[in-house]
Design an enzyme around this catalytic site. Structure first.
Site, PDB file in Angstrom:
ATOM      1  N   LEU A 172     -10.867 -12.577 -17.332  1.00 28.78           N
ATOM      2  CA  LEU A 172      -9.888 -11.663 -17.912  1.00 28.78           C
ATOM      3  C   LEU A 172      -9.109 -10.893 -16.837  1.00 28.78           C
ATOM      4  O   LEU A 172      -7.910 -10.645 -16.982  1.00 28.78           O
ATOM      5  CB  LEU A 172     -10.646 -10.682 -18.814  1.00 28.78           C
ATOM      6  CG  LEU A 172      -9.782  -9.780 -19.648  1.00 28.78           C
ATOM      7  CD1 LEU A 172      -9.026 -10.573 -20.699  1.00 28.78           C
ATOM      8  CD2 LEU A 172     -10.629  -8.708 -20.311  1.00 28.78           C
TER       9      LEU A 172
ATOM     10  N   THR B 241      -9.100  -5.435  -7.092  1.00 32.31           N
ATOM     11  CA  THR B 241     -10.360  -5.236  -6.369  1.00 32.31           C
ATOM     12  C   THR B 241     -11.280  -6.429  -6.623  1.00 32.31           C
ATOM     13  O   THR B 241     -11.332  -6.959  -7.745  1.00 32.31           O
ATOM     14  CB  THR B 241     -11.099  -3.938  -6.784  1.00 32.31           C
ATOM     15  OG1 THR B 241     -11.789  -4.164  -8.024  1.00 32.31           O
ATOM     16  CG2 THR B 241     -10.166  -2.760  -6.911  1.00 32.31           C
TER      17      THR B 241
ATOM     18  N   LYS C 199     -12.840 -13.746  -2.037  1.00 31.93           N
ATOM     19  CA  LYS C 199     -12.375 -13.667  -3.438  1.00 31.93           C
ATOM     20  C   LYS C 199     -11.039 -12.932  -3.511  1.00 31.93           C
ATOM     21  O   LYS C 199     -10.169 -13.271  -4.310  1.00 31.93           O
ATOM     22  CB  LYS C 199     -13.410 -12.945  -4.308  1.00 31.93           C
ATOM     23  CG  LYS C 199     -14.667 -13.769  -4.558  1.00 31.93           C
ATOM     24  CD  LYS C 199     -15.675 -12.992  -5.377  1.00 31.93           C
ATOM     25  CE  LYS C 199     -16.970 -13.764  -5.495  1.00 31.93           C
ATOM     26  NZ  LYS C 199     -18.034 -13.015  -6.164  1.00 31.93           N
TER      27      LYS C 199
ATOM     28  N   SER D  30     -13.819  -2.712 -23.446  1.00 38.23           N
ATOM     29  CA  SER D  30     -15.031  -2.767 -24.255  1.00 38.23           C
ATOM     30  C   SER D  30     -15.167  -4.164 -24.859  1.00 38.23           C
ATOM     31  O   SER D  30     -14.727  -5.155 -24.244  1.00 38.23           O
ATOM     32  CB  SER D  30     -14.939  -1.682 -25.329  1.00 38.23           C
ATOM     33  OG  SER D  30     -16.042  -1.718 -26.169  1.00 38.23           O
TER      34      SER D  30
ATOM     35  N   TYR E 156     -25.999  -4.874 -22.571  1.00 34.23           N
ATOM     36  CA  TYR E 156     -24.542  -5.086 -22.481  1.00 34.23           C
ATOM     37  C   TYR E 156     -23.848  -4.375 -23.643  1.00 34.23           C
ATOM     38  O   TYR E 156     -22.904  -3.606 -23.467  1.00 34.23           O
ATOM     39  CB  TYR E 156     -24.251  -6.592 -22.524  1.00 34.23           C
ATOM     40  CG  TYR E 156     -22.775  -6.942 -22.627  1.00 34.23           C
ATOM     41  CD1 TYR E 156     -21.972  -6.994 -21.497  1.00 34.23           C
ATOM     42  CD2 TYR E 156     -22.189  -7.250 -23.865  1.00 34.23           C
ATOM     43  CE1 TYR E 156     -20.623  -7.325 -21.590  1.00 34.23           C
ATOM     44  CE2 TYR E 156     -20.848  -7.582 -23.968  1.00 34.23           C
ATOM     45  CZ  TYR E 156     -20.062  -7.616 -22.824  1.00 34.23           C
ATOM     46  OH  TYR E 156     -18.729  -7.942 -22.930  1.00 34.23           O
TER      47      TYR E 156
ATOM     48  N   LYS F 125     -21.100  -1.103 -23.995  1.00 34.58           N
ATOM     49  CA  LYS F 125     -19.802  -1.181 -24.678  1.00 34.58           C
ATOM     50  C   LYS F 125     -19.699  -0.112 -25.774  1.00 34.58           C
ATOM     51  O   LYS F 125     -18.638   0.455 -25.998  1.00 34.58           O
ATOM     52  CB  LYS F 125     -19.587  -2.595 -25.250  1.00 34.58           C
ATOM     53  CG  LYS F 125     -19.541  -3.684 -24.167  1.00 34.58           C
ATOM     54  CD  LYS F 125     -18.457  -3.443 -23.129  1.00 34.58           C
ATOM     55  CE  LYS F 125     -18.388  -4.512 -22.061  1.00 34.58           C
ATOM     56  NZ  LYS F 125     -17.421  -4.263 -20.995  1.00 34.58           N
TER      57      LYS F 125
ATOM     58  N   THR G 173     -14.742 -17.426 -20.685  1.00 39.06           N
ATOM     59  CA  THR G 173     -14.812 -17.087 -19.253  1.00 39.06           C
ATOM     60  C   THR G 173     -16.229 -17.351 -18.766  1.00 39.06           C
ATOM     61  O   THR G 173     -17.118 -17.672 -19.553  1.00 39.06           O
ATOM     62  CB  THR G 173     -14.514 -15.589 -19.002  1.00 39.06           C
ATOM     63  OG1 THR G 173     -15.609 -14.832 -19.529  1.00 39.06           O
ATOM     64  CG2 THR G 173     -13.219 -15.142 -19.643  1.00 39.06           C
TER      65      THR G 173
HETATM   66  N1  LIG Z   1     -14.869 -12.976 -22.132  1.00 38.98           N
HETATM   67  C1  LIG Z   1     -14.937 -12.345 -23.287  1.00 38.98           C
HETATM   68  O1  LIG Z   1     -14.873 -12.940 -24.367  1.00 38.98           O
HETATM   69  C2  LIG Z   1     -15.104 -10.872 -23.319  1.00 38.98           C
HETATM   70  C3  LIG Z   1     -15.280 -10.255 -24.562  1.00 38.98           C
HETATM   71  C4  LIG Z   1     -15.411  -8.878 -24.624  1.00 38.98           C
HETATM   72  C5  LIG Z   1     -15.345  -8.135 -23.472  1.00 38.98           C
HETATM   73  N2  LIG Z   1     -15.185  -8.752 -22.272  1.00 38.98           N
HETATM   74  C6  LIG Z   1     -15.138  -7.888 -21.086  1.00 38.98           C
HETATM   75  O2  LIG Z   1     -14.094  -8.310 -20.236  1.00 38.98           O
HETATM   76  C7  LIG Z   1     -14.420  -7.938 -18.895  1.00 38.98           C
HETATM   77  C8  LIG Z   1     -14.201  -9.135 -17.985  1.00 38.98           C
HETATM   78  O3  LIG Z   1     -15.097 -10.154 -18.373  1.00 38.98           O
HETATM   79  P1  LIG Z   1     -14.809 -11.706 -18.152  1.00 38.98           P
HETATM   80  O4  LIG Z   1     -15.125 -12.352 -19.437  1.00 38.98           O
HETATM   81  O5  LIG Z   1     -13.506 -11.909 -17.527  1.00 38.98           O
HETATM   82  O6  LIG Z   1     -15.993 -12.067 -17.159  1.00 38.98           O
HETATM   83  P2  LIG Z   1     -15.989 -12.767 -15.719  1.00 38.98           P
HETATM   84  O7  LIG Z   1     -15.074 -13.933 -15.687  1.00 38.98           O
HETATM   85  O8  LIG Z   1     -17.428 -12.978 -15.389  1.00 38.98           O
HETATM   86  O9  LIG Z   1     -15.386 -11.642 -14.761  1.00 38.98           O
HETATM   87  C9  LIG Z   1     -16.105 -10.503 -14.425  1.00 38.98           C
HETATM   88  C10 LIG Z   1     -15.473  -9.864 -13.227  1.00 38.98           C
HETATM   89  O10 LIG Z   1     -16.209  -8.683 -12.919  1.00 38.98           O
HETATM   90  C11 LIG Z   1     -16.560  -8.728 -11.557  1.00 38.98           C
HETATM   91  N3  LIG Z   1     -17.802  -8.011 -11.301  1.00 38.98           N
HETATM   92  C12 LIG Z   1     -19.026  -8.262 -11.811  1.00 38.98           C
HETATM   93  N4  LIG Z   1     -19.915  -7.413 -11.287  1.00 38.98           N
HETATM   94  C13 LIG Z   1     -19.245  -6.609 -10.438  1.00 38.98           C
HETATM   95  C14 LIG Z   1     -19.620  -5.540  -9.587  1.00 38.98           C
HETATM   96  N5  LIG Z   1     -20.885  -5.128  -9.474  1.00 38.98           N
HETATM   97  N6  LIG Z   1     -18.677  -4.951  -8.835  1.00 38.98           N
HETATM   98  C15 LIG Z   1     -17.400  -5.351  -8.915  1.00 38.98           C
HETATM   99  N7  LIG Z   1     -16.980  -6.358  -9.675  1.00 38.98           N
HETATM  100  C16 LIG Z   1     -17.896  -6.986 -10.437  1.00 38.98           C
HETATM  101  C17 LIG Z   1     -16.710 -10.199 -11.242  1.00 38.98           C
HETATM  102  O11 LIG Z   1     -16.663 -10.384  -9.848  1.00 38.98           O
HETATM  103  P3  LIG Z   1     -17.532 -11.559  -9.113  1.00 38.98           P
HETATM  104  O12 LIG Z   1     -16.717 -12.794  -9.231  1.00 38.98           O
HETATM  105  O13 LIG Z   1     -17.668 -11.054  -7.729  1.00 38.98           O
HETATM  106  O14 LIG Z   1     -18.835 -11.641  -9.844  1.00 38.98           O
HETATM  107  C18 LIG Z   1     -15.516 -10.758 -11.985  1.00 38.98           C
HETATM  108  O15 LIG Z   1     -14.352 -10.568 -11.247  1.00 38.98           O
HETATM  109  C19 LIG Z   1     -15.856  -7.437 -18.933  1.00 38.98           C
HETATM  110  O16 LIG Z   1     -15.843  -6.031 -18.955  1.00 38.98           O
HETATM  111  C20 LIG Z   1     -16.388  -7.972 -20.249  1.00 38.98           C
HETATM  112  O17 LIG Z   1     -17.414  -7.180 -20.777  1.00 38.98           O
HETATM  113  C21 LIG Z   1     -15.072 -10.101 -22.158  1.00 38.98           C
END
Ligand SMILES: NC(=O)c1ccc[n+]([C@@H]2O[C@H](COP(=O)([O-])OP(=O)(O)OC[C@H]3O[C@@H](n4cnc5c(N)ncnc54)[C@H](OP(=O)(O)O)[C@@H]3O)[C@@H](O)[C@H]2O)c1
Length: 439
Positions: free
Chosen positions: A25, A52, A58, A221, A244, A248, A295
């Protein structure tokens, strides 16, 4: 990481920081911001996109990816309007910085640097996060998907969470300073961002009252912010089987109550309103969610990833509005909130109340930002809003006057506890000699 010479500070810059911008995202938000900024903002404005990531590799890859996207966007504008490329190229600037949300010192370091090198911030999008899951209960997943497809892939009950996870120590062992456990999922998803927002509040406040705009902190969230998962006796969710989801719910409760009179005094302290003047405006916290997107937050082998995408598309075609599926569509609500005129947001809130904004699509995948129900609160904390039934969790209960009061009370308790925790950790890091002072 940006060296001082290549930190962009264009005239009339619009400064947006996105955490966790290297994948999923976060990357979708970066690309969509570029598209929408170029389409909707006057030629005199430039976007400074600060991304960031956890390491330089990265960060470099993210900038390269965004630059490639920008080249494509500019080429498509140029085809329609020859000569425009010259103008557009000078309207987007990139900057990368390091941030590990599991290290409070890393948060402090970044904020100190930003405060020293950045004239102001317009928007901070707190996107980074982890799931903290250890696997999937496959038999249950197959059963749930086959018997209630859309619900099962919107509000899944088959992910297995790690329990008792704590972040690595914040203070090196040789300092011999005792530290209490800090929940890992809590710190990555919520507390790291919470500190970030506090330290960046002075930069977000740098909008003269006359501008009629506010710095915005956008918390990300989820649909899975269930009311029953937040336990005030274990607010970090360390003992929770759904840590998790607990982060949220905490995000929803705190973001919504941040703007309400019952909590405003604590939130004002957090937003560092002590220096308020004609030249500053109190920043606002907004809460969003991306719907459901494919993702790597749930790590799956390639074949299962294809099946996941298929399941998501089928859910959309069966009528789920919460399946944007791709990250560019999932980024819709965050980018809309980042770029919307302040009057638009204020007027909507005045009419409909303070609420949570999600990325939704129609059958054909046309995306839009859509109000989302929050347990105990509803869509905007108003009575008689239950005409809007679409997109509800099937187990949701109508909010009542009593539930809204409970919501406000919970919000206040959460704010007080988070402020207590922030101040306690700042003191601990300072005493250990590792904390970074902001000025
Ligand atoms: N995908 C969905 O359907 C969905 C639904 C609801 C909410 N969300 C929310 O959307 C947001 C992004 O999720 P995503 O689905 O895009 O997941 P993702 O592809 O796993 O991306 C997560 C990002 O967060 C970074 N991250 C994780 N731990 C970190 C830390 N300790 N310090 C700094 N950066 C960190 C990761 O960096 P690294 O590459 O270094 O690990 C990555 O860039 C999250 O808050 C998630 O809860 C997603």
């Amino acid at each position: 990481m940006s060296s001082l010479e290549d930190i962009p500070t264009p005239d009339n810059g619009f400064y947006v920081l996105v955490t966790g911008a290297n994948s999923g995202l976060g990357l979708g938000i970066g690309k969509r911001l570029i598209d929408e900024f170029l389409q909707t903002r006057p030629q005199s404005e430039s976007l400074v996109l600060i991304v960031t990531t956890r390491d330089q590799r990265k960060g470099d890859a993210t900038i390269e990816n965004l630059q490639q996207h920008l080249r494509k966007v500019i080429a498509s504008h140029e085809r329609k309007l020859p000569g425009i490329a010259q103008v557009l190229q000078h309207r987007i600037f990139f900057r990368q910085e390091r941030l590990d949300l599991l290290s409070l010192v890393s948060v402090q370091k970044l904020c100190r640097k930003l405060r020293e090198t950045t004239p102001k911030l317009d928007v901070v999008i707190c996107n980074a996060g982890i799931g903290g899951w250890t696997g999937i209960n496959w038999p249950l997943a197959v059963y749930k998907i086959l018997t209630s497809w859309s619900t099962a892939v919107c509000w899944p009950t088959f992910k297995i969470s790690g329990v008792g996870w704590v972040a690595k120590p914040q203070i090196p062992a040789e300092m011999k300073v005792e530290e209490p456990p800090l929940g890992e999922v809590f710190c990555a998803n919520f507390f790291g961002h919470y500190l970030l927002g506090h330290y960046l509040a002075p930069l977000l406040a740098k909008h003269p009252r006359s501008e009629n705009t506010k710095g915005r902190i956008i918390w990300v969230s989820s649909l899975e912010a269930y009311e029953h998962v937040l336990d005030l006796n274990d607010i970090q969710g360390i003992g929770s089987t759904l840590p998790y989801e607990a982060t949220k719910r905490l995000t929803d409760v705190m973001a919504i109550t941040s703007a309400l009179p019952s909590t405003c005094d604590v939130a004002d302290e957090y937003l560092d309103q002590s220096q308020a003047s004609e030249k500053t405006t109190k920043p606002r916290i907004y809460v969003t969610h991306p719907g459901i997107c494919g993702t790597s937050i749930v790590a799956l082998p390639l074949i299962l990833e294809y099946l996941m995408f298929t399941a998501f598309y089928v859910a959309r075609w069966l009528g789920s509005q919460w399946h944007p599926v791709t990250v560019d569509k999932g980024a819709c609500a965050m980018v809309w909130l980042a770029l919307a005129q302040q009057d638009t947001l204020d007027n909507m809130e005045e009419k409909e109340g303070v609420g949570k904004w999600g990325s939704a699509t129609d059958f054909w995948g046309q995306e839009r930002a859509e109000r989302t129900e929050v347990a105990w609160w509803g869509w905007g904390g108003k009575s008689a809003e239950y005409k809007r039934k679409k997109g509800r969790d099937p187990y949701a209960k109508d909010a009542t006057k009593e539930s809204r009061e409970r919501f406000l009370e919970t919000g206040r308790k959460c704010w007080e506890e988070m402020e207590r925790l922030r101040i306690e950790w700042e003191g601990r890091l300072r005493r250990a000699g590792v904390g970074i002072e902001m000025e």
